[in-house]
Design an enzyme around this catalytic site. Structure first.
Site, PDB file in Angstrom:
ATOM      1  N   ASN A  93       2.214  -5.125  -3.203  1.00  0.00           N
ATOM      2  CA  ASN A  93       0.811  -5.455  -2.938  1.00  0.00           C
ATOM      3  C   ASN A  93       0.011  -4.187  -2.626  1.00  0.00           C
ATOM      4  O   ASN A  93       0.479  -3.328  -1.873  1.00  0.00           O
ATOM      5  CB  ASN A  93       0.781  -6.388  -1.707  1.00  0.00           C
ATOM      6  CG  ASN A  93      -0.573  -7.016  -1.426  1.00  0.00           C
ATOM      7  OD1 ASN A  93      -1.179  -7.619  -2.311  1.00  0.00           O
ATOM      8  ND2 ASN A  93      -1.052  -6.872  -0.204  1.00  0.00           N
TER       9      ASN A  93
ATOM     10  N   GLU B  91      -6.098 -10.687  -1.389  1.00  0.00           N
ATOM     11  CA  GLU B  91      -6.926 -10.466  -0.189  1.00  0.00           C
ATOM     12  C   GLU B  91      -8.413 -10.407  -0.550  1.00  0.00           C
ATOM     13  O   GLU B  91      -9.176  -9.614  -0.006  1.00  0.00           O
ATOM     14  CB  GLU B  91      -6.515  -9.166   0.517  1.00  0.00           C
ATOM     15  CG  GLU B  91      -5.047  -9.118   0.889  1.00  0.00           C
ATOM     16  CD  GLU B  91      -4.628  -7.874   1.645  1.00  0.00           C
ATOM     17  OE1 GLU B  91      -5.510  -7.143   2.166  1.00  0.00           O
ATOM     18  OE2 GLU B  91      -3.422  -7.619   1.723  1.00  0.00           O
TER      19      GLU B  91
ATOM     20  N   ASP C 265     -12.154 -10.349  -0.938  1.00  0.00           N
ATOM     21  CA  ASP C 265     -13.437 -10.472  -0.239  1.00  0.00           C
ATOM     22  C   ASP C 265     -14.420  -9.530  -0.926  1.00  0.00           C
ATOM     23  O   ASP C 265     -14.016  -8.559  -1.569  1.00  0.00           O
ATOM     24  CB  ASP C 265     -13.349 -10.269   1.279  1.00  0.00           C
ATOM     25  CG  ASP C 265     -12.687  -8.981   1.730  1.00  0.00           C
ATOM     26  OD1 ASP C 265     -12.478  -8.078   0.889  1.00  0.00           O
ATOM     27  OD2 ASP C 265     -12.384  -8.844   2.934  1.00  0.00           O
TER      28      ASP C 265
ATOM     29  N   HIS D 266     -10.288  -6.065  -2.345  1.00  0.00           N
ATOM     30  CA  HIS D 266     -11.363  -5.898  -1.367  1.00  0.00           C
ATOM     31  C   HIS D 266     -12.522  -5.237  -2.120  1.00  0.00           C
ATOM     32  O   HIS D 266     -12.495  -4.040  -2.399  1.00  0.00           O
ATOM     33  CB  HIS D 266     -10.898  -5.039  -0.190  1.00  0.00           C
ATOM     34  CG  HIS D 266      -9.831  -5.718   0.619  1.00  0.00           C
ATOM     35  ND1 HIS D 266     -10.083  -6.877   1.326  1.00  0.00           N
ATOM     36  CD2 HIS D 266      -8.526  -5.431   0.807  1.00  0.00           C
ATOM     37  CE1 HIS D 266      -8.968  -7.263   1.932  1.00  0.00           C
ATOM     38  NE2 HIS D 266      -8.006  -6.409   1.635  1.00  0.00           N
TER      39      HIS D 266
ATOM     40  N   GLU E 167       0.799  -1.244   0.000  1.00  0.00           N
ATOM     41  CA  GLU E 167       0.000   0.000   0.000  1.00  0.00           C
ATOM     42  C   GLU E 167       0.826   1.286   0.000  1.00  0.00           C
ATOM     43  O   GLU E 167       0.586   2.194   0.797  1.00  0.00           O
ATOM     44  CB  GLU E 167      -0.964  -0.011   1.199  1.00  0.00           C
ATOM     45  CG  GLU E 167      -1.895  -1.206   1.185  1.00  0.00           C
ATOM     46  CD  GLU E 167      -2.917  -1.208   2.329  1.00  0.00           C
ATOM     47  OE1 GLU E 167      -2.853  -0.329   3.202  1.00  0.00           O
ATOM     48  OE2 GLU E 167      -3.785  -2.099   2.329  1.00  0.00           O
TER      49      GLU E 167
HETATM   50  C1  XIL Z   1      -6.314  -6.371   8.324  1.00  0.00           C
HETATM   51  C2  XIL Z   1      -6.645  -7.540   9.232  1.00  0.00           C
HETATM   52  O1  XIL Z   1      -7.575  -8.367   8.599  1.00  0.00           O
HETATM   53  C3  XIL Z   1      -7.223  -7.016  10.545  1.00  0.00           C
HETATM   54  O2  XIL Z   1      -7.370  -8.090  11.471  1.00  0.00           O
HETATM   55  C4  XIL Z   1      -6.304  -5.958  11.143  1.00  0.00           C
HETATM   56  O3  XIL Z   1      -6.911  -5.404  12.293  1.00  0.00           O
HETATM   57  C5  XIL Z   1      -6.017  -4.866  10.133  1.00  0.00           C
HETATM   58  O4  XIL Z   1      -5.469  -5.440   8.963  1.00  0.00           O
HETATM   59  N1  XIL Z   1      -5.009  -4.661   3.684  1.00  0.00           N
HETATM   60  C6  XIL Z   1      -4.007  -5.502   4.134  1.00  0.00           C
HETATM   61  C7  XIL Z   1      -4.251  -6.405   5.283  1.00  0.00           C
HETATM   62  O5  XIL Z   1      -2.938  -5.585   3.497  1.00  0.00           O
HETATM   63  O6  XIL Z   1      -3.088  -6.635   6.037  1.00  0.00           O
HETATM   64  C8  XIL Z   1      -5.364  -5.890   6.175  1.00  0.00           C
HETATM   65  O7  XIL Z   1      -5.635  -6.857   7.181  1.00  0.00           O
HETATM   66  C9  XIL Z   1      -6.585  -5.562   5.356  1.00  0.00           C
HETATM   67  C10 XIL Z   1      -6.277  -4.489   4.343  1.00  0.00           C
END
Ligand code: XIL
Length: 379
Positions: free
Chosen positions: A214, A278, A280, A250, A173
């Site tokens: 990422n 990641e 969802d 996401h 990020e």
């Molecule tokens: C999130 C986790 O799922 C949570 O449990 C934590 O509190 C915060 O981080 N992008 C990412 C992940 O790269 O590491 C994040 O994970 C979600 C967003």
């Protein structure tokens, strides 16, 4: 463990079409002789877990998890059977692994690696450097003190897990939505070279892991993904070791995915693997399933899309609270989304993947490494 190099090329590239043709012939013969349509013959060609279905095209299907969830046997039976790759939801982040300067705690990561290896699963590493979830002490570091802390953190962490990680999210990020660099403490204190310095350090610590950048909102061709594309292009041209881009994904049922596959394809064409890291999808029912299907179909259509990881798998444990974004509901029932993913993976059996490509290190050793002022500076 399923590593990027452990899947024989012949298996990854085996053709699916002859199998389909054979099934059709048998079914037709059955129909002709008995008048009964042999649905069961067709069904035997379909894998019945996400990991096995993805494996048919040489890809992995993984999930984020954490030892804290493993007391629940309904949870672990799905975790151990459905997925071919695991990633720590939090346990390998900087705040977890180096709570005090130079004091490392790899317990969470070690537990995850142990469980994965016992189940023949690969492990993705997440994440070496990120503006969020840093330990409190990095906020007091400036300039070269932060640089040295970052390099040491990468060296120790990637070094500890060396040989056990299929791909690392080296940097997470680091871009704004407009394609410029995020003005984090990392960027402000170290300047533009911090990302490549992180990749060089990760490569030295674990030459066998694929090294990924990422980020989120890379779900199409847009200003942010243009910025990342330009960085990767520049890194490849200068021999900075980078192997892959992680597309977090996401998403929700409102997400515009009209250029999702084209974006994966352009990174693949540029010469890096892409990973959906990641996934969802906030929403429910058919609309949610359609998004999962679109993403899965895009990945399997792009040769260098190495695999998909969902950020958890049950709505019982999701960082997105009540958005019900995962393929299993909170009672561990498979949702329509699950079937959409499974069907899309099964339909792609035999298609190509980029997982067999070498880590960047090999090419890098031959070109830039010896002359790189960056490497000389870090040596
Ligand atoms: C999130 C986790 O799922 C949570 O449990 C934590 O509190 C915060 O981080 N992008 C990412 C992940 O790269 O590491 C994040 O994970 C979600 C967003």
């Amino acid at each position: 463990m399923i590593s990027s190099t452990s899947v024989p090329r012949s298996r990854r590239r085996r053709a699916r079409r002859p199998l389909r043709a054979a099934v059709a012939t048998v079914a037709t013969a059955g129909l002709a002789v008995t008048g009964i349509v042999m649905f069961s013959t067709t069904a035997t060609a379909q894998a019945d877990t996400l990991g096995a279905a993805a494996e048919q095209s040489g890809r992995y299907f993984g999930t984020a998890t954490e030892a804290g969830y493993w007391g629940d046997s309904q949870y672990t039976s799905i975790l151990d059977s459905e997925f071919s790759s695991l990633v720590a939801e939090n346990g390998m982040k900087w705040d977890a692994t180096e709570p005090n300067p130079g004091e490392f705690n790899f317990d969470g990561g070690d537990q995850l690696v142990e469980r994965a290896q016992a189940n023949g699963q690969a492990v993705r590493g997440h994440t070496l450097v990120w503006h969020a979830q840093q330990p409190g002490w990095t906020a007091g570091l400036y300039g070269d003190d932060l640089r040295n802390a970052m390099i040491n953190h990468i060296t120790e962490t990637a070094g500890h897990f060396a040989g056990q990680i299929s791909s690392w999210d080296v940097v997470n990020e680091a871009f704004e939505e407009d394609g410029s660099r995020r003005q984090s403490n990392l960027q402000i204190e170290m300047g533009d070279t911090w990302i490549e310095e992180a990749f060089v350090a990760a490569d030295a610590a674990d030459p066998d892991a694929k090294l990924c950048y990422n980020d989120y909102n890379l779900d199409g061709i847009n200003a942010k993904s243009d910025g990342v594309y330009a960085m990767v292009e520049d890194f490849l041209a200068r021999g900075v070791p980078i192997d892959c881009v992680g597309i977090q994904s996401h998403l929700s049922t409102e997400s515009d995915l009209s250029t999702y596959q084209a974006n994966l394809q352009r990174f693949s064409d540029l010469g890096v693997d892409v990973h959906i890291t990641e996934l969802d999808v906030g929403g429910s029912g058919t609309a949610q399933a359609d998004v999962y299907r679109t993403v899965t179909e895009a990945c399997v259509a792009v040769e260098r899309c190495a695999g998909i990881t969902t950020w958890g798998f049950t709505d019982a444990y999701s960082w997105r609270g009540d958005e019900t974004p995962l393929p299993w509901d909170a009672n561990y029932q498979k949702k329509e989304a699950y079937t959409a993913i499974l069907d899309a993976l099964n339909a792609a059996a035999g298609s190509n993947t980029g997982q067999g490509s070498e880590p960047a290190t090999a090419a890098y050793e031959q070109t830039a490494r010896r002359e790189s002022p960056l490497v000389a500076q870090l040596a």
